[in-house]
Enzyme design. Structure first.
Site, mmCIF file in Angstrom:
data_model
loop_
_atom_site.group_PDB
_atom_site.id
_atom_site.type_symbol
_atom_site.label_atom_id
_atom_site.label_comp_id
_atom_site.label_asym_id
_atom_site.label_seq_id
_atom_site.Cartn_x
_atom_site.Cartn_y
_atom_site.Cartn_z
ATOM 1 N N ARG A 26 5.634 12.479 0.127
ATOM 2 C CA ARG A 26 5.339 12.134 -2.064
ATOM 3 C C ARG A 26 3.971 11.732 -2.217
ATOM 4 O O ARG A 26 3.577 10.935 -2.397
ATOM 5 C CB ARG A 26 6.130 11.085 -2.249
ATOM 6 C CG ARG A 26 7.762 11.306 -2.016
ATOM 7 C CD ARG A 26 8.646 10.119 -2.639
ATOM 8 N NE ARG A 26 10.384 10.260 -2.120
ATOM 9 C CZ ARG A 26 10.506 10.579 -3.575
ATOM 10 N NH1 ARG A 26 10.333 10.539 -4.558
ATOM 11 N NH2 ARG A 26 12.457 10.691 -3.052
ATOM 12 N N SER A 27 3.250 11.799 -0.191
ATOM 13 C CA SER A 27 1.952 11.610 -0.286
ATOM 14 C C SER A 27 1.039 12.125 -1.675
ATOM 15 O O SER A 27 0.137 11.538 -1.319
ATOM 16 C CB SER A 27 1.137 11.663 0.935
ATOM 17 O OG SER A 27 1.955 10.105 1.763
ATOM 18 N N THR A 72 2.133 12.757 9.734
ATOM 19 C CA THR A 72 3.407 12.388 9.887
ATOM 20 C C THR A 72 4.057 13.415 10.818
ATOM 21 O O THR A 72 3.261 13.929 12.128
ATOM 22 C CB THR A 72 3.861 12.763 8.550
ATOM 23 O OG1 THR A 72 4.931 12.317 8.686
ATOM 24 C CG2 THR A 72 3.837 14.227 7.880
ATOM 25 N N LYS A 76 2.582 11.981 15.420
ATOM 26 C CA LYS A 76 1.848 10.678 14.992
ATOM 27 C C LYS A 76 1.457 10.125 16.163
ATOM 28 O O LYS A 76 0.034 9.349 16.553
ATOM 29 C CB LYS A 76 3.051 9.718 14.614
ATOM 30 C CG LYS A 76 2.869 9.847 12.999
ATOM 31 C CD LYS A 76 3.564 9.506 12.485
ATOM 32 C CE LYS A 76 3.930 8.283 10.889
ATOM 33 N NZ LYS A 76 4.701 6.862 10.799
ATOM 34 N N ASN A 97 -0.900 6.411 12.275
ATOM 35 C CA ASN A 97 -0.652 7.375 10.595
ATOM 36 C C ASN A 97 -2.236 8.424 9.656
ATOM 37 O O ASN A 97 -2.090 8.693 8.829
ATOM 38 C CB ASN A 97 0.133 6.794 10.100
ATOM 39 C CG ASN A 97 -0.274 5.670 9.429
ATOM 40 O OD1 ASN A 97 -1.197 4.576 9.486
ATOM 41 N ND2 ASN A 97 0.945 5.640 8.115
ATOM 42 N N ASP A 112 1.500 0.844 8.585
ATOM 43 C CA ASP A 112 2.975 1.255 8.780
ATOM 44 C C ASP A 112 3.532 -0.038 8.865
ATOM 45 O O ASP A 112 4.198 -0.846 7.664
ATOM 46 C CB ASP A 112 3.790 2.015 8.979
ATOM 47 C CG ASP A 112 3.768 3.785 9.394
ATOM 48 O OD1 ASP A 112 3.183 3.799 7.908
ATOM 49 O OD2 ASP A 112 4.023 4.418 10.065
ATOM 50 N N ALA A 139 14.733 1.869 17.478
ATOM 51 C CA ALA A 139 13.827 1.602 17.939
ATOM 52 C C ALA A 139 12.584 2.890 17.492
ATOM 53 O O ALA A 139 12.255 3.728 19.010
ATOM 54 C CB ALA A 139 14.234 1.431 19.340
ATOM 55 N N GLY A 250 13.277 1.502 -0.137
ATOM 56 C CA GLY A 250 12.003 1.571 0.809
ATOM 57 C C GLY A 250 10.754 2.527 0.494
ATOM 58 O O GLY A 250 9.880 2.253 1.435
#
Length: 284
Positions: A26-27, A72, A76, A97, A112, A139, A250
């Site tokens: 979506r960036s 992405t 990364k 990122n 982030d 994690a 989110g």
């Protein structure tokens, strides 16, 4: 809702996104909205880069005069080794990122944690990290960013639950004594006395297994955040709202993490608005 970008000139500022794949991202829609909103002579383009070609791609993009790129999955961690400069937060998270280019000089950071904390601030304005422990599910890379943000905000204890305990213990060892590893089977009991629950796993995402999580031990008034945004209202968030907790979806993390990226490349600090959220979601 339509957004019209101004025509590009020969002086246009160009940035983009590298990953493999990038077609789902979506960036481009996010940054395209801001470019149009601020009338900036610029562009943001998706750039699919195969893992074996990351170094040549990054150095080529810098040499070509791009302002920088978002990074992405699965690149990364790889790009850390390509940076001439990496700031402290990227080193602590263990991933980059955001790359910015100054000539052929490459600088890396990670936005982030900023995105998560800004989204938490917007969605749960009364939340105070210093008041109670937080529980974090997962994690992976997202969990690392969340953990760094919460620890920097002063959370007294971060209870980390992951299906792979060894990976959770590795993250805890990296981040210090405030992180306590709890068995995945004890994730519900870990909610006792917590002020925040964060799901950073893919469980509950469209096409993924459900997150089996009872909120019975979580006090009403606590905050529940889910990094999943497809669907936007996950089963976890629906249960949280029914219990009287504050639910934070989110999508906002994605939107807010883009703000310092846009500012670095295009020189304007954009804002996250309801109109922006609606536009980004309308691309589904």
């Amino acid at each position: 809702m339509t957004v019209s970008l101004p025509p590009l000139s020969g002086k246009a500022k160009v940035a983009g996104l590298i990953g493999w794949p990038v077609s789902h991202s979506r960036s481009p829609r996010l940054h395209g909205y801001w470019l149009a909103e601020h009338g900036i002579d610029g562009a943001y383009v998706p750039l699919p880069v195969q893992p074996a070609r990351v170094e040549v791609a990054v150095r080529g993009l810098a040499a070509a005069g791009l302002r920088g790129v978002n990074v992405t999955i699965p690149h990364k961690q790889t790009v850390l080794g390509l940076c001439d400069e990496v700031d402290d937060i990227a080193r602590r998270i263990g991933a980059v990122n955001l790359l910015t280019f100054d000539g052929e000089k490459i600088s890396g950071t990670n936005t982030d944690s900023f995105g998560f904390m800004e989204n938490l601030k917007a969605g749960a304005p009364g939340y105070d990290a210093t008041r109670a422990p937080a529980v974090l599910l997962g994690a992976g890379g997202g969990a690392r960013a969340v953990a760094v943000g919460l620890l920097d905000a002063g959370v007294p204890e971060l209870r980390l639950c992951n299906r792979n305990r060894e990976r959770a213990e590795g993250l805890a060892a990296d981040l210090g004594n405030a992180v306590t590893v709890c068995a995945w089977e004890e994730r519900c009991a870990a909610l006792d006395g917590a002020g925040l629950l964060v799901n950073s796993t893919s469980l509950g995402m469209s096409g993924q297994p459900a997150l089996e999580m009872s909120l019975g031990d979580l006090e009403a008034g606590a905050v529940v955040a889910d990094l999943v945004y497809s669907p936007l209202e996950t089963a976890l968030l629906a249960e949280a709202r029914a219990k009287g907790c504050t639910a934070v979806d989110g999508l906002g993390m994605l939107l807010h993490q883009g703000r310092p990226c846009f500012a670095a490349w295009f020189g304007t600090d954009p804002q996250v608005t309801p109109q922006l959220r609606a536009y980004v979601l309308s691309g589904d």
